[in-house]
Design an enzyme around this catalytic site. Structure first.
Site, PDB file in Angstrom:
ATOM      1  N   GLY A  13       0.776  -1.296  -0.133  1.00 39.16           N
ATOM      2  CA  GLY A  13       0.131  -0.024   0.011  1.00 39.16           C
ATOM      3  C   GLY A  13       0.952   1.263  -0.143  1.00 39.16           C
ATOM      4  CG  ASN A  15       5.778   6.433  -2.506  1.00 32.95           C
ATOM      5  OD1 ASN A  15       5.245   7.258  -1.962  1.00 32.95           O
ATOM      6  ND2 ASN A  15       6.699   5.657  -1.815  1.00 32.95           N
ATOM      7  CB  ALA A  38      -6.180  -2.583  10.317  1.00 33.88           C
ATOM      8  CB  CYS A 147       5.648   7.011  -7.901  1.00 32.30           C
ATOM      9  SG  CYS A 147       6.068   5.394  -7.415  1.00 32.30           S
ATOM     10  CG  HIS A 209      20.986   2.127  -3.691  1.00 28.28           C
ATOM     11  ND1 HIS A 209      19.991   1.377  -4.141  1.00 28.28           N
ATOM     12  CD2 HIS A 209      20.816   3.392  -4.464  1.00 28.28           C
ATOM     13  CE1 HIS A 209      19.049   2.207  -4.941  1.00 28.28           C
ATOM     14  NE2 HIS A 209      19.562   3.276  -5.049  1.00 28.28           N
TER      15      HIS A 209
HETATM   16  P1  NAI Z   1       6.959   2.000   0.027  1.00 28.88           P
HETATM   17  O1  NAI Z   1       7.907   2.171   1.230  1.00 28.88           O
HETATM   18  O2  NAI Z   1       5.987   3.172  -0.255  1.00 28.88           O
HETATM   19  O3  NAI Z   1       6.064   0.762   0.544  1.00 28.88           O
HETATM   20  C1  NAI Z   1       5.716   0.485   1.607  1.00 28.88           C
HETATM   21  C2  NAI Z   1       4.515  -0.424   1.621  1.00 28.88           C
HETATM   22  O4  NAI Z   1       4.874  -1.576   1.771  1.00 28.88           O
HETATM   23  C3  NAI Z   1       3.770  -0.155   2.990  1.00 28.88           C
HETATM   24  O5  NAI Z   1       2.700   0.612   2.599  1.00 28.88           O
HETATM   25  C4  NAI Z   1       3.035  -1.596   3.121  1.00 28.88           C
HETATM   26  O6  NAI Z   1       1.773  -1.743   2.576  1.00 28.88           O
HETATM   27  C5  NAI Z   1       4.072  -2.441   2.562  1.00 28.88           C
HETATM   28  N1  NAI Z   1       4.589  -3.239   3.446  1.00 28.88           N
HETATM   29  C6  NAI Z   1       5.657  -2.881   4.287  1.00 28.88           C
HETATM   30  N2  NAI Z   1       6.138  -3.994   5.268  1.00 28.88           N
HETATM   31  C7  NAI Z   1       5.280  -4.884   4.922  1.00 28.88           C
HETATM   32  C8  NAI Z   1       5.213  -6.207   5.439  1.00 28.88           C
HETATM   33  N3  NAI Z   1       5.976  -6.756   6.476  1.00 28.88           N
HETATM   34  N4  NAI Z   1       4.225  -6.942   5.038  1.00 28.88           N
HETATM   35  C9  NAI Z   1       3.458  -6.757   3.786  1.00 28.88           C
HETATM   36  N5  NAI Z   1       3.503  -5.558   3.161  1.00 28.88           N
HETATM   37  C10 NAI Z   1       4.467  -4.615   4.030  1.00 28.88           C
HETATM   38  O7  NAI Z   1       7.824   1.331  -1.307  1.00 28.88           O
HETATM   39  P2  NAI Z   1       7.111   2.118  -2.680  1.00 28.88           P
HETATM   40  O8  NAI Z   1       7.708   3.444  -3.125  1.00 28.88           O
HETATM   41  O9  NAI Z   1       5.830   1.728  -3.198  1.00 28.88           O
HETATM   42  O10 NAI Z   1       8.157   1.246  -3.479  1.00 28.88           O
HETATM   43  C11 NAI Z   1       8.072  -0.321  -3.700  1.00 28.88           C
HETATM   44  C12 NAI Z   1       9.410  -0.826  -4.026  1.00 28.88           C
HETATM   45  O11 NAI Z   1       9.984   0.006  -5.279  1.00 28.88           O
HETATM   46  C13 NAI Z   1      10.542  -0.600  -2.847  1.00 28.88           C
HETATM   47  O12 NAI Z   1      11.437  -1.594  -2.833  1.00 28.88           O
HETATM   48  C14 NAI Z   1      11.322   0.663  -3.409  1.00 28.88           C
HETATM   49  O13 NAI Z   1      12.534   0.812  -2.875  1.00 28.88           O
HETATM   50  C15 NAI Z   1      11.419   0.592  -4.909  1.00 28.88           C
HETATM   51  N6  NAI Z   1      11.464   1.908  -5.768  1.00 28.88           N
HETATM   52  C16 NAI Z   1      10.623   2.811  -5.336  1.00 28.88           C
HETATM   53  C17 NAI Z   1      10.639   4.050  -6.076  1.00 28.88           C
HETATM   54  C18 NAI Z   1       9.813   5.057  -5.930  1.00 28.88           C
HETATM   55  O14 NAI Z   1       9.850   6.057  -6.437  1.00 28.88           O
HETATM   56  N7  NAI Z   1       8.648   5.194  -4.907  1.00 28.88           N
HETATM   57  C19 NAI Z   1      11.704   4.106  -7.230  1.00 28.88           C
HETATM   58  C20 NAI Z   1      12.387   2.907  -7.248  1.00 28.88           C
HETATM   59  C21 NAI Z   1      12.306   1.734  -6.631  1.00 28.88           C
END
Ligand code: NAI
Length: 399
Positions: A13, A15, A38, A147, A209
């Site tokens: 849930g 970005n 939740a 994003c 990184h």
């Molecule tokens: P984010 O940090 O926004 O996602 C977090 C989400 O992961 C939480 O909201 C939750 O729903 C879920 N989550 C966290 N711990 C959890 C658990 N133990 N069990 C189940 N769900 C869990 O990450 P984002 O930004 O959506 O990115 C996703 C992936 O893409 C990450 O690996 C990030 O490093 C990578 N990424 C993101 C970029 C961006 O611009 N947002 C750019 C390049 C890579």
């Protein structure tokens, strides 16, 4: 073909989930949002009641959509036929375990970005948790978008999109089909790769990184930075830091070349950091006369700083940042353990793993330098899934 999968579960849930949901809804697909939290589910519900998520791209184009089902229950999410995990790599394991008992035979499940070793972990956990008949596992090389959520459950901004993203599957012969299908769903140019090892070894985050963190912070002695003193991250790359990254990526390329030499598999996508940077960002780089200059003059990196936490009256480096806690156990350690299988020495990777382990409190390497430290269970390495030889690893990727 596109009629085959209609019920898509977006898992996570953050970005990326906010970007994916309006895209899937614009294709008229049934979308389930699964998060175990939740509070997140409640905020998505509130957003859906207010008209759904609005995603705005860098040209101002808007898409709007809300999930049809929002659930914290893996049994409900498990009814989908296509699963898209968009979350940090450490969350893949708990999510796969939760979903596994509920998946239907033939379900397709994958992660974008997969980081390293996702296919091995998914195969192992799904079979172990009572789901031996999963149809296909897919691994996306990178998240297609930069994003950021503007308002949780309501608004997200897409800052930029990649021109293409590699995608591999297990079994390998479905990569073309899944690339087309996902490409249609997400408006992304997915390029099929021959073997999931191309994603795992070609995961460039594992080099840049930890490499930059090590290079910039190895001589850090506890200074407190004011906001305007926080060093730039990518644009702080010096010739010395660039050389460290070059050597790390050359070690990984050597591993890929050895696998190609021994087993004839195509891993040409595993490339050096120089090739990757110029291929990925050629147009936004002002001066490509050296690797350091190319990092420093890449406009896409403008404003990105060393990750920090509060320290005293200012800030200090965040040594628990994903640049270390994700890219080492779900990246560098995979490459290091495959290197051991083919007897390639990796002194630079070892040094970074060792020093970063001192920062994060993890011992992944044993006294002899092999991947045998006490914290190795947390790493997504082939050995943790019963794979002890390069031959078995390569064969798994081909079948
Ligand atoms: P984010 O940090 O926004 O996602 C977090 C989400 O992961 C939480 O909201 C939750 O729903 C879920 N989550 C966290 N711990 C959890 C658990 N133990 N069990 C189940 N769900 C869990 O990450 P984002 O930004 O959506 O990115 C996703 C992936 O893409 C990450 O690996 C990030 O490093 C990578 N990424 C993101 C970029 C961006 O611009 N947002 C750019 C390049 C890579």
């Amino acid at each position: 073909m596109f009629g085959t999968f209609n019920n898509i579960a977006v898992c996570g849930g953050g970005n990326a989930a906010h970007v994916v949901i309006p895209l899937l809804k614009s294709r008229d697909l049934q979308v389930t949002l699964y998060t175990p939290f939740a509070e997140e589910a409640a905020r998505f519900e509130a957003g859906a009641s207010a008209g759904g998520i609005v995603s705005t791209d860098s040209r101002g184009k808007e898409l709007r959509g809300a999930p049809d089902v929002i659930t914290t229950d893996p049994q409900v999410a498990g009814k989908a036929d296509f699963f898209l995990l968009v979350m940090p790599a450490f969350a893949h394991g708990p999510t796969l375990k939760a979903l596994a008992p509920h998946l239907t035979p033939g379900a397709v499940i994958g992660a974008i970005p997969a980081r390293s070793g996702f296919d091995l972990q998914a195969d192992y956990l799904l079979a172990g948790e009572g789901c031996p008949e999963t149809g296909t596992i897919y691994c996306g090389q990178t998240l297609p978008w930069a994003c950021r959520i503007v308002e949780y459950g309501r608004r997200v901004r897409v800052l930029g999109a990649k021109a293409s993203v590699g995608l591999a599957t297990a079994p390998a012969d479905r990569a073309a089909e899944i690339s087309i299908l996902l490409g249609w769903m997400l408006e992304v140019n997915f390029v099929p790769l021959a073997n999931p090892l191309a994603v795992s070894l070609g995961n460039i985050g594992q080099v840049i990184h930890p490499g930059i963190m090590y290079g910039l912070l190895k001589d850090y002695h506890g200074a407190v930075w004011q906001e305007d003193q926080i060093p730039p991250f990518y644009q702080g790359v010096t010739d010395e830091v660039a050389a460290i990254m070059s050597r790390m990526s050359e070690e990984i390329v050597k591993v890929a070349e050895e696998l190609t030499f021994c087993f004839g598999i195509d891993l040409h996508e595993v490339e050096t950091v120089e090739h990757w940077l110029l291929r990925s960002y050629g147009e936004s780089i002002g001066d490509s006369s050296s690797l350091a200059r190319a990092f420093c003059t890449n406009q896409s990196y403008d404003g990105l700083k060393v990750p920090v936490i509060k320290k005293g009256a200012g800030y200090g480096p965040d040594f628990k940042s994903r640049y270390l806690t994700e890219d080492i156990p779900f990246g560098l350690l995979f490459s290091k353990s495959v290197a051991e299988m083919v007897n390639i020495r990796t002194p630079w990777i070892d040094e970074v793993i060792r020093v970063a382990g001192g920062w994060t409190g993890k011992r992944y390497l044993g006294d002899d330098g092999s991947v045998s430290g006490p914290d190795i269970e947390e790493a997504r390495i082939p050995q943790n899934y019963g794979i002890d030889s390069a031959e078995v690893l390569v064969r798994r990727g081909i079948n």
